[in-house]
Design a protein around this motif. Structure first.
Motif, PDB file in Angstrom:
ATOM      1  N   UNK A  77       0.554  -0.738   0.055  1.00 29.17           N
ATOM      2  CA  UNK A  77       0.247   0.085   0.585  1.00 29.17           C
ATOM      3  C   UNK A  77       0.812   1.442   0.274  1.00 29.17           C
ATOM      4  N   UNK A  78       2.008   1.260   0.880  1.00 27.84           N
ATOM      5  CA  UNK A  78       3.106   2.074   0.549  1.00 27.84           C
ATOM      6  C   UNK A  78       2.840   2.432  -0.584  1.00 27.84           C
ATOM      7  N   UNK A  79       3.901   1.411  -0.877  1.00 27.76           N
ATOM      8  CA  UNK A  79       4.640   2.192  -2.739  1.00 27.76           C
ATOM      9  C   UNK A  79       3.645   2.582  -4.055  1.00 27.76           C
ATOM     10  N   UNK A  80       2.211   1.826  -3.470  1.00 30.82           N
ATOM     11  CA  UNK A  80       1.365   2.247  -4.287  1.00 30.82           C
ATOM     12  C   UNK A  80       1.569   3.858  -4.556  1.00 30.82           C
ATOM     13  N   UNK A  89       0.505   8.979 -11.822  1.00 29.95           N
ATOM     14  CA  UNK A  89       0.425   6.949 -12.630  1.00 29.95           C
ATOM     15  C   UNK A  89       0.168   6.337 -10.611  1.00 29.95           C
ATOM     16  N   UNK A  90      -1.275   5.375 -11.060  1.00 33.07           N
ATOM     17  CA  UNK A  90      -1.059   4.123 -10.078  1.00 33.07           C
ATOM     18  C   UNK A  90      -1.272   3.168 -10.385  1.00 33.07           C
ATOM     19  N   UNK A  91       0.110   2.283  -9.625  1.00 36.78           N
ATOM     20  CA  UNK A  91       0.466   0.978 -10.100  1.00 36.78           C
ATOM     21  C   UNK A  91      -1.303   0.117 -10.054  1.00 36.78           C
ATOM     22  N   UNK A 147       4.554  -7.230 -10.098  1.00 40.00           N
ATOM     23  CA  UNK A 147       5.851  -7.924  -8.787  1.00 40.00           C
ATOM     24  C   UNK A 147       4.811  -8.748  -8.159  1.00 40.00           C
ATOM     25  N   UNK A 148       5.177  -9.921  -7.546  1.00 41.73           N
ATOM     26  CA  UNK A 148       5.003 -10.222  -6.103  1.00 41.73           C
ATOM     27  C   UNK A 148       5.787 -10.303  -5.311  1.00 41.73           C
ATOM     28  N   UNK A 149       5.168  -8.726  -3.872  1.00 45.50           N
ATOM     29  CA  UNK A 149       5.453  -8.917  -2.457  1.00 45.50           C
ATOM     30  C   UNK A 149       5.566  -9.468  -2.070  1.00 45.50           C
ATOM     31  N   UNK A 150       7.076 -10.113  -0.817  1.00 44.13           N
ATOM     32  CA  UNK A 150       6.990 -11.329  -0.300  1.00 44.13           C
ATOM     33  C   UNK A 150       8.128 -11.063   1.116  1.00 44.13           C
ATOM     34  N   UNK A 151       7.888 -11.443   1.792  1.00 43.75           N
ATOM     35  CA  UNK A 151       8.599 -11.111   2.995  1.00 43.75           C
ATOM     36  C   UNK A 151       9.608 -12.433   3.418  1.00 43.75           C
ATOM     37  N   UNK A 278      10.622   3.604  -0.236  1.00 42.61           N
ATOM     38  CA  UNK A 278      11.274   5.093  -0.636  1.00 42.61           C
ATOM     39  C   UNK A 278      12.270   4.751  -1.969  1.00 42.61           C
ATOM     40  N   UNK A 279      13.225   3.797  -1.647  1.00 41.15           N
ATOM     41  CA  UNK A 279      14.341   2.796  -2.373  1.00 41.15           C
ATOM     42  C   UNK A 279      14.224   2.263  -3.964  1.00 41.15           C
ATOM     43  N   UNK A 280      12.688   1.368  -3.581  1.00 42.97           N
ATOM     44  CA  UNK A 280      12.075   1.210  -4.148  1.00 42.97           C
ATOM     45  C   UNK A 280      11.085   2.441  -5.529  1.00 42.97           C
ATOM     46  N   UNK A 281      10.851   2.907  -4.386  1.00 40.35           N
ATOM     47  CA  UNK A 281      10.428   3.883  -5.878  1.00 40.35           C
ATOM     48  C   UNK A 281      10.765   5.049  -6.730  1.00 40.35           C
TER      49      UNK A 281
END
Ligand SMILES: [Zn+2]
Length: 304
Positions: A77-80, A89-91, A147-151, A278-281
């Protein structure tokens, strides 16, 4: 004056929402267990393991991994939000709200739902939303990224980037790997490799690869120039069902990758999550431009 402040606030809010011309319409599946927010960028973010809902009507899974990937729903959600500010624009976003003990949306349906009809339906809804998001990206851009986001909590503590290439294959030298067209064809970035001006090794682990750009921001990543492959005794996720199914391995022009975030320094505190997002953005638009040859910018249906 009071009215002016309110008007400013309202226009600021609406302004942010309509920068990409269309307000987002949040949607939920029939059981409220999967959330989908359409986008207008050639980017789709999926978070299959960050959910916490445990409906009693669905029986607990009895085999496979059942742990939540803590913090990944929040990070998606933060990345969006950050991408909206960065690109205008929005992913698109697909979020599993259901806990992994009830459904694993990153497995084939048998292991994912383990025969529970409601879980099976939820799995279909998850896949259906990703399909919808992909159709929209295809229609507007003809090309895109999932992108499939995991931890994970592997002791190596690195960001693991999965392109459906095994650790064994990654351990092969650049020359061998570059010549191994089977490896490229079996990867989730098969189509991107044809599109990118860079060769496959550069795209995978060169300075302009995602791993290279993350490394430059201080995030140890694999594959990357510093860590081209996991060592024999090290843990590494190469990508799961969603990366395999929704990338270009089996055709199409949407490529995919799995981002596995470590715990320490990335997911363990809110500040660390913000810093990583932030880095990913910053990185994603650069990486996209370099390899897709197009800006990560919004497009509406009226401007094909
Ligand atoms: Zn996961």
């Amino acid at each position: 004056m009071r009215c002016l402040s309110i008007c400013c606030l309202v226009s600021a809010f609406v302004g942010l929402d309509v920068q990409g011309q269309e307000p987002a319409e949040r949607q939920f599946d029939s059981n409220g267990l999967v959330e989908y927010i359409p986008g207008n960028l050639p980017l789709i973010i999926g978070a299959p393991h960050g959910g916490s809902l445990k409906p009693p009507a669905i029986k607990d899974r009895t085999f496979g991994v059942t742990d939540q990937d803590a913090g990944t729903q929040e990070m998606a959600r933060m990345l969006r939000e950050a991408m909206i500010k960065k690109t205008g624009g929005a992913p698109a976003m697909v979020i599993a709200l259901i806990h992994r003990s009830k459904l694993d949306p990153n497995r084939e349906i048998v292991e994912a739902a383990q025969g529970d009809p409601l879980a099976e339906q939820t799995w279909q809804n998850w896949q259906g939303f990703i399909g919808k998001a992909k159709a929209r990206v295809n229609e507007r851009f003809g090309v895109g990224l999932y992108i499939d986001l995991h931890g994970q909590r592997h002791p190596e503590g690195r960001v693991e980037l999965g392109y459906m290439i095994s650790a064994e294959k990654l351990r092969e030298g650049d020359e061998t790997l570059e010549k191994a067209s089977l490896v490229v064809r079996a990867s989730s970035i098969r189509e991107l490799d044809q599109r990118s001006p860079a060769n496959f090794i550069e795209l995978l682990r060169g300075p302009t690869s995602l791993g290279g750009m993350l490394q430059a921001r201080g995030y140890a990543s694999v594959p990357s120039p510093d860590v081209p492959a996991p060592k024999e005794n090290e843990l590494y996720f190469r990508g799961g069902y969603n990366t395999d199914t929704h990338g270009s391995r089996q055709g199409g022009t949407i490529s995919a990758l799995q981002i596995e975030c470590p715990w320490v320094g990335v997911r363990d505190t809110h500040e660390h999550r913000v810093r990583f997002v932030d880095a990913l953005t910053d990185i994603l638009p650069m990486w996209f431009k370099t390899h897709f040859g197009a800006p990560l910018a919004p497009r509406s249906p009226s401007k094909p």
